[in-house]
Design a protein around this motif. Structure first.
Motif, short mmCIF file in Angstrom:
data_model
loop_
_atom_site.label_atom_id
_atom_site.label_comp_id
_atom_site.label_asym_id
_atom_site.label_seq_id
_atom_site.Cartn_x
_atom_site.Cartn_y
_atom_site.Cartn_z
N ILE A 1 7.54 5.02 -45.43
CA ILE A 1 9.44 5.41 -44.20
C ILE A 1 8.08 5.91 -43.33
N ASN A 2 7.99 4.58 -41.89
CA ASN A 2 7.43 5.28 -40.98
C ASN A 2 8.51 5.67 -40.02
N SER A 3 8.76 7.32 -39.51
CA SER A 3 9.62 7.61 -37.91
C SER A 3 8.61 8.14 -37.24
N TRP A 4 9.38 7.55 -36.30
CA TRP A 4 9.16 8.11 -35.00
C TRP A 4 9.96 8.41 -34.32
N VAL A 5 9.61 9.55 -33.26
CA VAL A 5 10.87 10.55 -32.43
C VAL A 5 10.19 10.28 -31.10
N PHE A 6 10.16 9.78 -29.99
CA PHE A 6 9.99 10.21 -28.31
C PHE A 6 10.96 10.53 -28.11
N ILE A 7 10.70 11.81 -27.21
CA ILE A 7 11.06 12.52 -26.92
C ILE A 7 11.24 12.79 -25.51
N ASN A 8 12.04 12.81 -24.35
CA ASN A 8 11.88 13.59 -23.09
C ASN A 8 12.67 14.41 -22.39
N GLY A 9 11.36 15.42 -22.84
CA GLY A 9 11.14 16.22 -22.49
C GLY A 9 9.31 16.95 -22.50
N LYS A 10 9.50 18.19 -22.10
CA LYS A 10 8.63 18.71 -22.47
C LYS A 10 8.51 19.74 -23.09
N LEU A 11 7.08 19.44 -24.57
CA LEU A 11 7.66 20.64 -25.33
C LEU A 11 6.00 21.11 -24.97
N SER A 12 6.37 21.86 -25.78
CA SER A 12 5.76 23.27 -25.92
C SER A 12 5.09 22.96 -27.74
N PRO B 1 12.99 18.51 -18.91
CA PRO B 1 13.27 19.88 -19.32
C PRO B 1 12.69 20.41 -20.38
N PHE B 2 12.09 21.73 -20.07
CA PHE B 2 11.11 22.10 -21.59
C PHE B 2 11.64 22.86 -22.02
N VAL B 3 10.89 22.59 -23.78
CA VAL B 3 11.23 21.95 -24.75
C VAL B 3 10.34 23.79 -25.58
N GLN B 4 10.68 24.87 -25.68
CA GLN B 4 9.65 25.75 -26.43
C GLN B 4 10.19 25.98 -28.33
N TYR B 5 11.39 25.28 -28.58
CA TYR B 5 11.18 25.37 -30.20
C TYR B 5 12.50 23.92 -30.33
N VAL C 1 5.27 12.50 -33.89
CA VAL C 1 5.79 12.98 -32.45
C VAL C 1 5.83 12.50 -30.92
N ALA C 2 6.21 12.50 -30.09
CA ALA C 2 5.34 12.07 -28.93
C ALA C 2 6.58 12.58 -28.01
N SER C 3 6.13 13.36 -26.99
CA SER C 3 6.64 13.43 -25.70
C SER C 3 6.15 13.01 -24.18
N THR C 4 7.48 13.17 -23.20
CA THR C 4 7.26 12.47 -21.67
C THR C 4 6.07 13.41 -20.91
N GLN C 5 6.32 14.78 -21.68
CA GLN C 5 5.80 15.75 -21.23
C GLN C 5 6.12 16.50 -19.78
N ASP D 1 21.78 15.14 -25.33
CA ASP D 1 22.59 16.65 -25.25
C ASP D 1 22.44 17.04 -24.09
N ASP D 2 23.47 17.08 -23.26
CA ASP D 2 22.91 16.72 -21.57
C ASP D 2 21.76 16.96 -21.23
N ASP D 3 21.14 17.19 -20.66
CA ASP D 3 19.89 16.73 -20.07
C ASP D 3 18.61 16.86 -20.83
N LEU D 4 19.23 16.45 -22.28
CA LEU D 4 17.67 15.87 -23.21
C LEU D 4 18.71 14.84 -23.57
N SER D 5 17.01 14.52 -24.30
CA SER D 5 17.48 12.79 -25.19
C SER D 5 16.39 12.47 -25.49
N ILE D 6 16.05 12.18 -27.08
CA ILE D 6 15.56 11.90 -27.75
C ILE D 6 15.60 9.71 -28.00
#
Length: 488
Positions: A390-401, A451-455, A444-448, A356-361
């Motif tokens: 059920i094992n679920s992985w969510v990898f986020i290309n962003g910086k999460l609070s 783009p910054f993600v507050q919520y 849930v894992a993030s590159t930190q 979604d624009d500059d956000l990707s997972i």
């Protein structure tokens, strides 16, 4: 016990401390904090009677401090300065024994059984009895510090004043010393005022903190009220992060360096390696991770992520140790690994990217629903948990609070439940729609970086990606599971 009222003082015509006030309760540990030059040591000297006041008043047990003679005050108050100079070559025992001087009467006072007991107890408690006959000049800085603490304790004071008591001590002796002081506040009715530079140590052991800045009181309250992010950053001029201690309701401070982290390459689904044994992904740099995995659980930083296949009859007394060994055998440092287990065929994993624009997972899901459970009726089940999850992985290309991490877990869980309902998966015991399995795991894992993600709640940009991705990948993984079951 001690009343400090609008105290000011300094050197010459220059005041270092300005209008500081507090009341000290009996058996309390009060920590004095502040940057270098904030007036901590000057205030301590004024409390001990070693430095004059230019304003205000200090009373001890209802009497002005000035009413006490030095020997009277020494019976009630002991002082452990930050540095010591020795003109004489005393033994450890001789040095500790000097703490009994205030209790001696007359020029030729006899050494009593009470004196001996106090000295020996102080040496035992501080761990210096084993070298009581050594010269203090032969000791290390940390050993000397413990000897002088023993001297202060042998004095049997009601109020102990300490200036950086853990200076020169290694981690083990720091803990022992501070545990001892905490214990003595109860067993010996001791009250303590101590200067600290280590904010985290002060938070753990002090009942209240007095934070000084430029000689003035910035905060005087419980550690939780004083060590707030905005206050600490303003006083110390440094970026920090505050979080709760893992075992105590006390805040802990983490320094945030200005050099930051290197920008990490985007995580792509092509980077995941799939075999019959496991699904594995290694990040270029550690990712900030929150998971319920077998190893690497909780919040931390990890580079290796593995979803391991185990047989249906897998049984192990220590699955944590077994998973650590598995990671180490494959060259993944177990302390740097998030590891999950599942009895389903991991080559059926569903891995997809969402943008979604500059956000990707990137999302990866393996699913087995043979032990599906309706959580609302789980209290009626007597069966033990079974393998197959059920094992679920969510990898986020962003910086999460921190809030975003927690909300991502919630959003992913809600999407998983919706996928189970969509697939009409039922709890075989209650015959009602399932909400998951007895051993589900989520990461849930993030590159930190990026783009910054507050919520990341359900209607946020990231939440929408997670909701769609977990729903679609879980539904697809369930279809693969059922297809394989039918073909067996």
């Amino acid at each position: 016990m001690l009343n400090v009222k609008e105290v000011s003082g300094g050197y010459g015509e220059h005041n270092v401390v300005h209008d500081v006030s507090f009341q000290l309760q009996q058996q309390e540990i009060l920590g004095i904090l502040g940057p270098n030059g904030s007036g901590k040591t000057t205030l301590m000297k004024m409390i001990s009677g070693l430095h004059p006041l230019s304003g205000g008043a200090i009373s001890f047990k209802g009497r002005p401090l000035s009413d006490y003679s030095s020997k009277q005050l020494a019976k009630e108050m002991a002082v452990l300065p930050q540095l010591h100079s020795h003109a004489f070559d005393y033994t450890v025992r001789e040095t500790v024994s000097m703490g009994r001087y205030p209790h001696q009467k007359g020029m030729f006072a006899l050494w009593t059984e009470k004196d001996e007991k106090a000295v020996v107890e102080a040496m035992v408690q501080t761990g210096v009895l084993s070298f009581e006959h050594q010269s203090i000049q032969e000791l290390s800085g940390g050993e000397r510090q413990r000897v002088f603490l023993a001297q202060a304790l042998a004095q049997e004071p009601k109020l102990l004043l300490l200036d950086e008591p853990t200076n020169h001590l290694d981690l083990s002796y720091q803990k022992q010393l501070l545990d001892l002081l905490k214990d003595w506040t109860t067993t010996h009715q001791l009250t303590v005022i101590s200067i600290f530079h280590d904010l985290n140590v002060a938070s753990l052991y002090c009942d209240r903190l007095l934070l000084l800045h430029e000689g003035k009181t910035v905060g005087l309250s419980s550690p939780g009220d004083v060590l707030k992010k905005d206050i600490v950053e303003r006083v110390y001029q440094a970026r920090v992060h505050t979080q709760a201690h893992p075992e105590l309701p006390k805040p802990q401070i983490t320094l945030l360096p200005n050099h930051g982290r290197h920008k990490q390459d985007l995580i792509r689904k092509e980077q995941f390696h799939v075999s019959a044994a496991h699904v594995h992904f290694t990040a270029e740099q550690p990712l900030k991770s929150l998971s319920s995995a077998v190893i690497g659980a909780g919040l931390g930083w990890h580079r290796h992520f593995v979803n391991r296949h185990v047989p249906m009859d897998y049984s192990c007394d220590d699955s944590y140790r077994d998973m650590c060994d598995y990671a180490d055998q494959h060259g993944w440092n177990s302390s740097d690994t998030v590891g999950m287990m599942t009895a389903v065929m991991v080559e059926d994993v569903v891995i997809r990217e969402y943008h979604d624009d500059d956000l990707s997972i990137v999302i990866a899901v393996t699913a087995g629903v043979g032990n599906a459970v309706d959580v609302s009726l789980a209290h009626k089940r007597k069966q033990k948990e079974a393998i197959g999850t059920i094992n679920s992985w969510v990898f986020i290309n962003g910086k999460l609070s921190d809030e975003a991490f927690i909300q991502a877990m919630m959003t992913a869980t809600e999407a998983k439940v919706k996928a189970l309902q969509h697939a009409k998966v039922k709890d075989p015991i209650t015959d009602t729609l399932a909400t998951g399995t007895s051993t589900d795991s989520l990461l849930v894992a993030s590159t930190q970086s990026g783009p910054f993600v507050q919520y990341s709640g359900t209607v946020t940009a990231l939440g929408k990606l997670i909701g769609r991705g977990i729903f679609e990948c879980t539904a697809s993984a369930i279809e693969s599971y059922w297809h394989r079951k039918k073909s067996q």
